[in-house]
Design an enzyme around this catalytic site. Structure first.
Site, mmCIF file in Angstrom:
data_model
loop_
_atom_site.group_PDB
_atom_site.id
_atom_site.type_symbol
_atom_site.label_atom_id
_atom_site.label_comp_id
_atom_site.label_asym_id
_atom_site.label_seq_id
_atom_site.Cartn_x
_atom_site.Cartn_y
_atom_site.Cartn_z
ATOM 1 N N ASP A 110 0.878 -1.172 0.000
ATOM 2 C CA ASP A 110 0.000 0.000 0.000
ATOM 3 C C ASP A 110 0.915 1.222 0.000
ATOM 4 O O ASP A 110 1.429 1.616 1.044
ATOM 5 C CB ASP A 110 -0.900 0.000 1.235
ATOM 6 C CG ASP A 110 -1.779 1.232 1.309
ATOM 7 O OD1 ASP A 110 -2.271 1.685 0.255
ATOM 8 O OD2 ASP A 110 -1.969 1.759 2.423
ATOM 9 N N ASP A 145 -1.946 1.103 7.583
ATOM 10 C CA ASP A 145 -1.243 0.942 6.305
ATOM 11 C C ASP A 145 -0.878 -0.523 6.065
ATOM 12 O O ASP A 145 -0.980 -1.022 4.946
ATOM 13 C CB ASP A 145 0.010 1.820 6.268
ATOM 14 C CG ASP A 145 -0.333 3.294 6.399
ATOM 15 O OD1 ASP A 145 -1.054 3.810 5.529
ATOM 16 O OD2 ASP A 145 0.098 3.921 7.384
ATOM 17 N N GLU A 175 -1.366 -1.485 -4.641
ATOM 18 C CA GLU A 175 -2.607 -0.725 -4.800
ATOM 19 C C GLU A 175 -2.364 0.466 -5.716
ATOM 20 O O GLU A 175 -1.356 1.156 -5.587
ATOM 21 C CB GLU A 175 -3.114 -0.256 -3.438
ATOM 22 C CG GLU A 175 -4.510 0.328 -3.515
ATOM 23 C CD GLU A 175 -5.110 0.559 -2.147
ATOM 24 O OE1 GLU A 175 -5.931 -0.266 -1.715
ATOM 25 O OE2 GLU A 175 -4.753 1.571 -1.522
#
Length: 173
Positions: free
Chosen positions: A8, A140, A68
């Site tokens: 991420d 996160d 992502e």
């Protein structure tokens, strides 16, 4: 068994999560956050992210990586910086010969939670449910584990389709 690294990306905090996928069973391996020092130049911060990610890749030796995709932010400067951090997240595994797949935030949420606009708390709760006993190192890291889970689900679907095609002479009908 396939080991998946989920990432991420973020300039200040890049979440990461590693899971093992064995047939349809997922197992948590590790998760955490790579940070950069705000007082440094952008280039130096990107080096910190790259070094942190390559250390994780060397330690956990993933077979595949999932990152992502960036969403567009209201602040164009923030969006550009996030895009540069995302570039590092794509580069680190690719440079080490690891195939990288990208997923939109909505695809990750829909796969993990069942709704494309799920709240962060819902994502973290479902990650904990799908990976029992996992101690998540923050939001996160939870997002990164969700990206890895999303990839595992899609990889499972691709493997199932490939087996079906092999059994039926190459046709997916």
């Amino acid at each position: 068994m396939v080991r998946v690294l989920g990432i991420d990306p973020g300039l200040q905090r890049t979440g990461w999560g590693v899971i093992d996928l064995n047939d349809n069973h997922m197992r948590h391996v590790a998760n955490g956050v790579v940070t950069s020092t705000q007082a440094l130049s952008l280039a130096e911060r990107l080096v910190q992210l790259y070094s942190g990610l390559t250390d994780i890749i060397n330690q956990w030796e993933p077979d595949e990586a999932a990152v992502e995709e960036t969403f567009v932010n209201k602040n164009p400067v923030s969006t550009l910086k996030l895009g540069q951090a995302r570039g590092v997240a794509l580069l680190a595994p690719a440079r080490m010969g690891i195939p990288v797949t990208e997923y939109t935030p909505n695809a990750v949420k829909k796969t993990v939670v069942g709704a494309g606009h799920a709240a962060k708390q819902q994502v973290e709760m479902m990650v904990s449910t799908l990976l029992p006993g996992c101690k998540i190192a923050g939001a996160d890291a939870a997002d990164a584990l969700a990206v890895a889970i999303c990839h595992a689900q899609h990889a499972g679907n691709r493997a199932m389709m490939a087996r079906y095609q092999n059994q039926n002479g190459g046709s997916a009908r």
